[in-house]
Scaffold this motif. Structure first.
Motif, PDB file in Angstrom:
ATOM      1  N   GLN A 135      -8.151   2.985  -6.349  1.00  0.00           N
ATOM      2  CA  GLN A 135      -7.272   2.697  -5.381  1.00  0.00           C
ATOM      3  C   GLN A 135      -8.795   2.151  -4.411  1.00  0.00           C
ATOM      4  N   ALA A 136      -9.617   2.473  -4.156  1.00  0.00           N
ATOM      5  CA  ALA A 136     -10.955   2.034  -3.874  1.00  0.00           C
ATOM      6  C   ALA A 136     -11.644   0.813  -4.304  1.00  0.00           C
ATOM      7  N   GLU A 137     -11.712   1.545  -5.501  1.00  0.00           N
ATOM      8  CA  GLU A 137     -12.438  -0.275  -6.880  1.00  0.00           C
ATOM      9  C   GLU A 137     -11.242  -1.457  -6.538  1.00  0.00           C
ATOM     10  N   PHE A 138      -9.706  -1.070  -6.538  1.00  0.00           N
ATOM     11  CA  PHE A 138      -9.420  -2.333  -6.414  1.00  0.00           C
ATOM     12  C   PHE A 138      -8.932  -3.084  -5.409  1.00  0.00           C
ATOM     13  N   ARG A 139      -9.201  -1.968  -4.502  1.00  0.00           N
ATOM     14  CA  ARG A 139      -9.065  -3.352  -2.738  1.00  0.00           C
ATOM     15  C   ARG A 139     -10.469  -3.203  -2.292  1.00  0.00           C
ATOM     16  N   SER A 150      -5.045   1.162 -26.206  1.00  0.00           N
ATOM     17  CA  SER A 150      -5.406   2.205 -25.881  1.00  0.00           C
ATOM     18  C   SER A 150      -4.479   2.618 -24.250  1.00  0.00           C
ATOM     19  N   LYS A 151      -3.242   2.133 -24.225  1.00  0.00           N
ATOM     20  CA  LYS A 151      -2.144   2.742 -23.355  1.00  0.00           C
ATOM     21  C   LYS A 151      -2.242   2.377 -22.133  1.00  0.00           C
ATOM     22  N   ALA A 152      -2.840   0.820 -21.942  1.00  0.00           N
ATOM     23  CA  ALA A 152      -2.728   0.431 -20.658  1.00  0.00           C
ATOM     24  C   ALA A 152      -1.595  -0.218 -19.545  1.00  0.00           C
ATOM     25  N   LYS A 153      -1.159   0.749 -18.742  1.00  0.00           N
ATOM     26  CA  LYS A 153      -0.106   0.334 -17.097  1.00  0.00           C
ATOM     27  C   LYS A 153      -1.044  -0.039 -15.976  1.00  0.00           C
ATOM     28  N   PHE A 154      -0.197  -0.127 -15.085  1.00  0.00           N
ATOM     29  CA  PHE A 154      -0.832  -0.051 -14.063  1.00  0.00           C
ATOM     30  C   PHE A 154       0.672   0.235 -13.127  1.00  0.00           C
ATOM     31  N   ASP A 155       0.083   0.242 -11.479  1.00  0.00           N
ATOM     32  CA  ASP A 155       0.505   1.196 -10.579  1.00  0.00           C
ATOM     33  C   ASP A 155       1.033  -0.240  -9.560  1.00  0.00           C
ATOM     34  N   GLU A 156       2.320  -0.990  -9.019  1.00  0.00           N
ATOM     35  CA  GLU A 156       2.541  -1.968  -8.410  1.00  0.00           C
ATOM     36  C   GLU A 156       2.359  -1.350  -7.106  1.00  0.00           C
ATOM     37  N   PRO A 157       3.136  -0.877  -6.928  1.00  0.00           N
ATOM     38  CA  PRO A 157       3.160   0.526  -5.995  1.00  0.00           C
ATOM     39  C   PRO A 157       2.122   0.664  -5.000  1.00  0.00           C
ATOM     40  N   LEU A 158       1.587   1.774  -5.963  1.00  0.00           N
ATOM     41  CA  LEU A 158       0.362   1.882  -5.629  1.00  0.00           C
ATOM     42  C   LEU A 158      -0.999   0.749  -4.981  1.00  0.00           C
ATOM     43  N   ALA A 159      -1.152  -0.072  -6.058  1.00  0.00           N
ATOM     44  CA  ALA A 159      -1.974  -1.023  -5.545  1.00  0.00           C
ATOM     45  C   ALA A 159      -1.479  -1.497  -4.472  1.00  0.00           C
ATOM     46  N   ARG A 160       0.194  -1.430  -4.095  1.00  0.00           N
ATOM     47  CA  ARG A 160      -0.049  -2.621  -2.732  1.00  0.00           C
ATOM     48  C   ARG A 160      -0.301  -1.455  -1.383  1.00  0.00           C
ATOM     49  N   THR A 161       0.035  -0.057  -1.912  1.00  0.00           N
ATOM     50  CA  THR A 161      -0.563   0.736  -0.737  1.00  0.00           C
ATOM     51  C   THR A 161      -1.755   0.540  -0.235  1.00  0.00           C
ATOM     52  N   ALA A 162      -2.376   0.524  -1.478  1.00  0.00           N
ATOM     53  CA  ALA A 162      -4.632   0.455  -1.039  1.00  0.00           C
ATOM     54  C   ALA A 162      -4.591  -0.753  -0.277  1.00  0.00           C
ATOM     55  N   LEU A 163      -3.757  -1.391  -0.235  1.00  0.00           N
ATOM     56  CA  LEU A 163      -4.267  -2.931   0.654  1.00  0.00           C
ATOM     57  C   LEU A 163      -3.292  -2.984   1.852  1.00  0.00           C
ATOM     58  N   GLY A 164      -3.100  -1.799   2.095  1.00  0.00           N
ATOM     59  CA  GLY A 164      -2.433  -1.646   3.456  1.00  0.00           C
ATOM     60  C   GLY A 164      -0.987  -1.906   3.567  1.00  0.00           C
ATOM     61  N   LEU A 165      -0.690  -1.858   2.527  1.00  0.00           N
ATOM     62  CA  LEU A 165       0.979  -3.121   2.845  1.00  0.00           C
ATOM     63  C   LEU A 165       2.454  -2.361   2.213  1.00  0.00           C
ATOM     64  N   PRO A 166       3.707  -2.438   2.837  1.00  0.00           N
ATOM     65  CA  PRO A 166       4.154  -1.110   1.950  1.00  0.00           C
ATOM     66  C   PRO A 166       4.576  -1.300   0.662  1.00  0.00           C
TER      67      PRO A 166
END
Length: 642
Positions: A54-58, A610-626
């Motif tokens: 989350q920190a790297e994404f932010r 590589s079974k790449a995946k992402f978590d969109e809700p977690l990404a929004r949370t990292a930005l301080g969004l709902p």
């Protein structure tokens, strides 16, 4: 191995683990068994051994937002930055990128340490301006200013090398067979001689006026397209004042609100300026010197192959980089700043105009203060009516009686479909709010909803009055458009039948010129036609001439109301000496497109492996969004009866 498991089972650690598992079952209801996994770190993007926290994404999104703000010349929220699917697109690209480099590393595509060091030592920002030598201290300091560690930076360089080298190897190894280009060159340079004539609607005759029986048959044939979907009518209770005149406000109340909001209503200092971003300090010094010498920012930007960023009436709060903001707002008008180290390169700013800040006076913002107070009063009045309405309904009064007693409004919604359009497909203006449509399709006939909050101080109640089932429209209502479609279809049938009959005579051996003369058509001749020169005669001529063999007749529709009937008399193949260069050009062009497609497929396959995946809700949370993106806002204003 079994002895070790038995020993562990008797130990105090096993008891503790069972307690943890028991608590997890009680809390989650047994739906989330992987307790130990949930205790680990969560990643926004993960692909094998590669991940993004989350920190790297932010941090990365902060950099992207800062660049976007400099281009836009104003502050941007994260919602604006990632809106319209931008967040998902970024996460998909990032997951594929990490998935590919994870696969490449495991596959053995690993750049040597010397390659990475060589790249680092080529960056001017890492060299001491006095000695001209690479400075380890300056290297670490420059990275720290961008919140990047040397390990992170070197890992990015390794990944970049892996991707570039794989792409270069893929491009070098891709060799399309020469036959690919030869086929296209042969088609492009081949020429043909042909004759043809045009069959028009006048030669085939036109349809008359359709009967009701014919229109009814056409309507039944197209019932799926013509059938009107289920529609519903409703009555909606609105609790606002409608067209009532706003209440008078006392001067004391206006003054009290102004004093409370004075600071927020004051106008900040605004500046108009232009910034130029250089990759290193030496280039930035040259830019600053040129601007001070009187050259225009546009000329300086062109000379240094960069794009200037212009800001007009911009407050300090709109600048995302504190160093740039401090430099710009520390200059006088027409003054040029010294190079400023920004998050990306070095920035030189030139101030064009300064609009001083000014404390707000009541005269300046009176209308705004009055509007705020009236909006508050309106919301309070709406809420009082809502409470009175709910009490009246609890006392057993009907909806109509309650509406009259509390002073609410009752409007009628005409028959509308579930998509919010009228029964005949026309749009409603203004559009109905989604909450209203959802309520109408969740109720039975005659049922009433509870009070529904639309936000922004708006509430409504809906009563479903009637349900109109799906049905075909009456013939009288669509007679004219249906008749036009019947005539068009009948004319097309007559034209096609006439063309088929004439083409059959040509195929039967009758002379093409004689067939053309029998219907009053002019015979046209084309010599040395290629696919480009034949375009002026229409698509039907191209399709006919270049799809038939030598001596074969053809029949093709040329336009919506014409056919062409003809014969290909001669085919001249491409001259090899002229076709060879064209074939090589075609092959090179196809090789680039083919290489890009293969490269994209390779990246996608590597990410999947590589079974790449992402978590969109977690990404929004990292930005301080709902965690969930907000729904589209309801259309402002109350729905109007039509």
């Amino acid at each position: 191995m079994l002895t070790a498991f038995r020993t562990f089972a008797k130990s105090k650690w096993a008891v503790g683990l069972l307690v943890v598992l028991g608590i997890a079952l009680v809390v989650t209801g047994g739906t989330q068994m992987d307790v130990l996994t949930n205790l680990g770190p969560k990643h926004v993007v993960s692909a094998g051994d590669r991940n993004m926290s989350q920190a790297e994404f932010r941090l990365e999104l902060d950099r992207i937002r800062e660049q976007a703000q400099q281009q836009a010349g104003r502050a941007l929220s994260f919602e604006e930055l990632i809106g319209e699917g931008g967040l998902r697109q970024f996460l998909e690209q990032k997951s594929q990128q990490l998935g590919f480099v994870n696969w490449a590393w495991k596959a053995g595509i690993r750049p040597g340490k010397e390659l990475v060091l060589r790249q680092i030592r080529q960056a001017p920002a890492f060299f001491d301006s006095v000695t001209g030598q690479f400075s380890e201290e300056q290297y670490r300091t420059a990275l720290a200013e961008g919140n990047v560690t040397p390990e992170m930076f070197e890992a990015q360089l390794r990944d970049q090398y892996s991707t570039q080298h794989y792409g270069a190897a893929l491009g070098a190894g891709m060799r399309l067979p020469r036959i690919f280009g030869a086929v296209l060159a042969s088609q492009a340079l081949e020429t043909r001689d042909a004759r043809w004539f045009t069959v028009t609607q006048a030669m085939a005759g036109s349809a008359g006026t359709p009967t009701d029986a014919q229109l009814t048959a056409l309507m039944n044939e197209n019932a799926d397209q013509l059938r009107m979907p289920e529609s519903r009518t409703a009555s909606v209770v609105l609790f606002d004042d409608g067209a009532a005149a706003p209440a008078e406000l006392t001067e004391a109340r206006i003054l009290e609100r102004f004093n409370f909001r004075r600071d927020a209503l004051s106008l900040p200092e605004r500046r108009s300026f232009v910034t130029l971003t250089a990759p290193d300090r030496a280039a930035a010094d040259r830019i600053a010197a040129a601007l001070r010498a009187g050259q225009s920012p546009a000329d300086v930007a062109r000379a240094n192959s960069i794009q200037p960023a212009e800001y007009v009436d911009t407050p300090r709060s709109a600048l995302g980089d504190p160093a740039v903001a401090a430099a710009v707002f520390g200059l006088a008008s027409n003054e040029v700043s010294a190079p400023v180290r920004a998050s990306v390169g070095f920035v030189v700013a030139r101030v064009n105009a300064i609009q001083p800040g000014r404390a707000a006076t009541l005269a300046d913002v009176r209308d705004q203060v009055v509007a705020e107070l009236r909006a508050e009063d309106a919301r309070a009045a709406v809420y009082r009516r809502v409470e009175a309405y709910e009490k009246a309904r609890q006392d057993g009064k009907t909806l109509d009686v309650a509406v009259r007693e509390v002073g609410a409004r009752l409007i009628r919604i005409p028959a509308i479909r579930q998509d919010g359009k009228l029964r005949n497909g026309q749009e409603i203006n203004p559009a109905l709010p989604p909450q209203l449509l959802q309520s109408m399709w969740s109720l039975g006939k005659g049922a009433e909803s509870e009070v529904i909050d639309m936000g922004q101080g708006q509430y409504f109640v809906v009563r479903l009055d009637d349900i109109l089932p799906a049905a075909l429209p009456p013939l009288a209502g669509i007679r004219e458009p249906l008749a036009r479609q019947w005539v068009l279809r009948e004319n097309a049938r007559l034209l096609s039948a006439r063309a088929d009959a004439l083409a059959a005579r040509v195929r039967g051996g009758e002379d093409l010129a004689a067939v053309a003369a029998s219907v009053g058509a002019t015979l046209q001749t084309g010599s040395g036609l290629n696919r480009q020169s034949a375009e002026q005669n229409g698509q039907g001529v191209i399709n006919g001439v270049f799809s038939s063999g030598r001596g074969q007749p053809f029949s093709q529709q040329n336009t919506a109301d014409t056919f062409v009937i003809g014969r290909t008399d001669r085919i001249s193949t491409a001259v090899p000496a002229l076709a060879a260069p064209a074939a090589e050009q075609f092959r090179q062009r196809m090789a680039g497109d083919h290489g890009n497609a293969v490269g994209e497929a390779a990246i996608t396959a590597a990410a999947a492996r590589s079974k790449a995946k992402f978590d969109e809700p977690l990404a929004r949370t990292a930005l301080g969004l709902p965690a969930e993106a907000p729904a589209a806002p309801a259309a402002p204003g109350a729905p109007a009866a039509r």
